[in-house]
Design a protein around this motif. Structure first.
Motif, PDB file in Angstrom:
ATOM      1  N   HIS A  40       0.818  -1.212   0.000  1.00 26.84           N
ATOM      2  CA  HIS A  40       0.000   0.000   0.000  1.00 26.84           C
ATOM      3  C   HIS A  40       0.857   1.268   0.000  1.00 26.84           C
ATOM      4  CE1 HIS A  40      -3.451  -2.492   0.803  1.00 26.84           C
ATOM      5  NE2 HIS A  40      -2.763  -3.097   1.732  1.00 26.84           N
ATOM      6  N   HIS A  41       2.011   1.229   0.627  1.00 27.15           N
ATOM      7  CA  HIS A  41       2.778   2.445   0.847  1.00 27.15           C
ATOM      8  C   HIS A  41       4.023   2.587  -0.006  1.00 27.15           C
ATOM      9  CE1 HIS A  41       0.562   1.991   4.785  1.00 27.15           C
ATOM     10  NE2 HIS A  41       0.066   3.072   4.237  1.00 27.15           N
ATOM     11  N   HIS A  42       4.307   1.613  -0.869  1.00 27.48           N
ATOM     12  CA  HIS A  42       5.490   1.659  -1.710  1.00 27.48           C
ATOM     13  C   HIS A  42       6.741   1.899  -0.888  1.00 27.48           C
ATOM     14  CE1 HIS A  42       2.893   1.620  -5.163  1.00 27.48           C
ATOM     15  NE2 HIS A  42       2.218   2.632  -4.665  1.00 27.48           N
ATOM     16  N   ALA A  43       6.809   1.270   0.282  1.00 26.99           N
ATOM     17  CA  ALA A  43       7.981   1.429   1.122  1.00 26.99           C
ATOM     18  C   ALA A  43       9.014   0.380   0.741  1.00 26.99           C
ATOM     19  CB  ALA A  43       7.585   1.282   2.580  1.00 26.99           C
ATOM     20  N   ILE A  44      10.267   0.730   0.977  1.00 23.27           N
ATOM     21  CA  ILE A  44      11.358  -0.172   0.637  1.00 23.27           C
ATOM     22  C   ILE A  44      12.454   0.010   1.682  1.00 23.27           C
ATOM     23  CG2 ILE A  44      12.311   1.557  -0.986  1.00 23.27           C
ATOM     24  CD1 ILE A  44      13.263  -0.839  -2.724  1.00 23.27           C
ATOM     25  N   ASP A  45      13.150  -1.076   1.999  1.00 15.53           N
ATOM     26  CA  ASP A  45      14.265  -0.986   2.940  1.00 15.53           C
ATOM     27  C   ASP A  45      15.477  -0.463   2.158  1.00 15.53           C
ATOM     28  OD1 ASP A  45      16.418  -1.355   4.585  1.00 15.53           O
ATOM     29  OD2 ASP A  45      15.786  -3.335   5.303  1.00 15.53           O
ATOM     30  N   PRO A  46      15.932   0.779   2.447  1.00 15.59           N
ATOM     31  CA  PRO A  46      17.023   1.372   1.646  1.00 15.59           C
ATOM     32  C   PRO A  46      18.317   0.564   1.699  1.00 15.59           C
ATOM     33  CG  PRO A  46      16.473   2.767   3.537  1.00 15.59           C
ATOM     34  CD  PRO A  46      15.441   1.682   3.493  1.00 15.59           C
ATOM     35  N   THR A  47      18.514  -0.226   2.754  1.00 12.55           N
ATOM     36  CA  THR A  47      19.751  -1.017   2.848  1.00 12.55           C
ATOM     37  C   THR A  47      19.671  -2.287   1.999  1.00 12.55           C
ATOM     38  OG1 THR A  47      18.979  -2.257   4.777  1.00 12.55           O
ATOM     39  CG2 THR A  47      20.165  -0.194   5.212  1.00 12.55           C
ATOM     40  N   LYS A  48      18.449  -2.588   1.500  1.00 13.23           N
ATOM     41  CA  LYS A  48      18.278  -3.817   0.705  1.00 13.23           C
ATOM     42  C   LYS A  48      17.822  -3.513  -0.725  1.00 13.23           C
ATOM     43  CE  LYS A  48      17.512  -7.175   4.356  1.00 13.23           C
ATOM     44  NZ  LYS A  48      16.993  -6.648   5.613  1.00 13.23           N
ATOM     45  N   VAL A  49      18.069  -2.278  -1.192  1.00 14.09           N
ATOM     46  CA  VAL A  49      17.620  -1.880  -2.533  1.00 14.09           C
ATOM     47  C   VAL A  49      18.175  -2.811  -3.607  1.00 14.09           C
ATOM     48  CG1 VAL A  49      17.887  -0.065  -4.290  1.00 14.09           C
ATOM     49  CG2 VAL A  49      17.136   0.539  -1.986  1.00 14.09           C
ATOM     50  N   SER A  50      19.468  -3.163  -3.512  1.00  8.39           N
ATOM     51  CA  SER A  50      20.097  -3.983  -4.554  1.00  8.39           C
ATOM     52  C   SER A  50      19.570  -5.417  -4.584  1.00  8.39           C
ATOM     53  CB  SER A  50      21.615  -3.987  -4.384  1.00  8.39           C
ATOM     54  OG  SER A  50      21.941  -4.551  -3.133  1.00  8.39           O
ATOM     55  N   GLU A  51      18.833  -5.828  -3.559  1.00 11.60           N
ATOM     56  CA  GLU A  51      18.262  -7.193  -3.553  1.00 11.60           C
ATOM     57  C   GLU A  51      16.742  -7.162  -3.650  1.00 11.60           C
ATOM     58  OE1 GLU A  51      19.187  -8.575   0.474  1.00 11.60           O
ATOM     59  OE2 GLU A  51      20.987  -7.371   0.398  1.00 11.60           O
ATOM     60  N   THR A  52      16.140  -5.942  -3.737  1.00 15.74           N
ATOM     61  CA  THR A  52      14.690  -5.843  -3.783  1.00 15.74           C
ATOM     62  C   THR A  52      14.223  -5.587  -5.218  1.00 15.74           C
ATOM     63  OG1 THR A  52      14.764  -4.894  -1.567  1.00 15.74           O
ATOM     64  CG2 THR A  52      12.680  -4.682  -2.750  1.00 15.74           C
ATOM     65  N   ALA A  53      13.366  -6.481  -5.735  1.00 22.01           N
ATOM     66  CA  ALA A  53      12.817  -6.299  -7.080  1.00 22.01           C
ATOM     67  C   ALA A  53      11.867  -5.099  -7.075  1.00 22.01           C
ATOM     68  CB  ALA A  53      12.061  -7.553  -7.511  1.00 22.01           C
ATOM     69  N   PRO A  54      11.800  -4.293  -8.160  1.00 21.60           N
ATOM     70  CA  PRO A  54      12.588  -4.449  -9.406  1.00 21.60           C
ATOM     71  C   PRO A  54      13.944  -3.756  -9.344  1.00 21.60           C
ATOM     72  CG  PRO A  54      11.065  -2.632  -9.656  1.00 21.60           C
ATOM     73  CD  PRO A  54      10.879  -3.143  -8.244  1.00 21.60           C
ATOM     74  N   PHE A  55      14.311  -3.208  -8.186  1.00 24.22           N
ATOM     75  CA  PHE A  55      15.542  -2.410  -8.093  1.00 24.22           C
ATOM     76  C   PHE A  55      16.815  -3.255  -8.106  1.00 24.22           C
ATOM     77  CE2 PHE A  55      12.117   0.160  -6.345  1.00 24.22           C
ATOM     78  CZ  PHE A  55      12.216   1.267  -7.176  1.00 24.22           C
ATOM     79  N   ASP A  56      16.658  -4.580  -8.034  1.00 25.50           N
ATOM     80  CA  ASP A  56      17.830  -5.446  -8.153  1.00 25.50           C
ATOM     81  C   ASP A  56      18.329  -5.464  -9.600  1.00 25.50           C
ATOM     82  OD1 ASP A  56      15.464  -6.733  -8.873  1.00 25.50           O
ATOM     83  OD2 ASP A  56      16.170  -8.715  -8.281  1.00 25.50           O
ATOM     84  N   LYS A  57      17.436  -5.069 -10.541  1.00 26.01           N
ATOM     85  CA  LYS A  57      17.837  -5.006 -11.959  1.00 26.01           C
ATOM     86  C   LYS A  57      17.374  -3.681 -12.541  1.00 26.01           C
ATOM     87  CE  LYS A  57      17.540  -9.995 -12.785  1.00 26.01           C
ATOM     88  NZ  LYS A  57      16.451 -10.730 -12.121  1.00 26.01           N
ATOM     89  N   PRO A  58      18.050  -2.570 -12.224  1.00 26.41           N
ATOM     90  CA  PRO A  58      17.611  -1.277 -12.747  1.00 26.41           C
ATOM     91  C   PRO A  58      17.728  -1.251 -14.265  1.00 26.41           C
ATOM     92  CG  PRO A  58      19.362  -1.026 -11.097  1.00 26.41           C
ATOM     93  CD  PRO A  58      19.271  -2.477 -11.429  1.00 26.41           C
ATOM     94  N   GLY A  59      16.792  -0.577 -14.902  1.00 26.90           N
ATOM     95  CA  GLY A  59      16.835  -0.494 -16.361  1.00 26.90           C
ATOM     96  C   GLY A  59      15.464  -0.290 -16.948  1.00 26.90           C
TER      97      GLY A  59
END
Ligand code: CUA
Length: 156
Positions: A40-59
């Motif tokens: 609901h809130h589009h929250a993300i753990d900033p320390t896990k961005v590189s392992e959180t989809a879709p941010f694990d594969k930016p593009g």
């Protein structure tokens, strides 16, 4: 006598089925109220961005006719990916987050100007109807490399 006993059995069976039905209904209602807040809130753990989809594969991903989704990660001091390329007339739905501090996301020559906060996912869409090389810069002071923080979108 015999019939009476059979009726009792059926009655108990009916009550048992009703109880099971109510338990299932209750569990379903309870379950739907227990969704993780990230949906609901589009929250993300900033320390896990590189392992959180879709941010694990930016593009860039094509999502339709002249429609693209661009996933970007802002960090001190740059953006991932370094460059994006889309055809003229494309609508790009941007999804951006930060893996460290507050950054900006300003596409020069457009009205796209966002604050990118760690722990949040920012969304914005833009139609690129003119060809060119669009510079994206950070407009929030984020440290010594702030002025070198940039990426580009090539529209052709
Ligand atoms: Cu990032 Cu300034």
């Amino acid at each position: 006598m015999h019939l009476h006993r059979l009726e009792k059995i059926w009655l108990s069976f009916g009550i048992a089925m009703l109880a099971v039905f109510l338990i299932v209904l209750g569990a379903t209602a309870f379950g739907s109220g227990m969704k993780p807040p990230s949906e609901h809130h589009h929250a993300i753990d900033p320390t896990k961005v590189s392992e959180t989809a879709p941010f694990d594969k930016p593009g860039l991903t094509q999502t339709g006719d002249k429609q693209y989704e661009a996933v970007l990660v802002a960090y001190a001091f740059g953006y991932e990916p370094q460059t994006l390329e889309v055809p003229v007339g494309s609508t790009v739905d941007f999804m951006i987050t930060s893996s460290d501090v507050v950054h900006g996301f300003n596409i020069i020559g457009t009205n796209v100007n966002l604050m990118v906060e760690p722990g949040e996912v920012s969304h914005i869409s833009h139609v690129f109807d003119k060809p060119g090389e669009y510079l994206i810069i950070c407009n929030e002071y984020c440290g010594t490399g702030h002025e070198y923080m940039k990426t580009t979108i090539v529209v052709k």
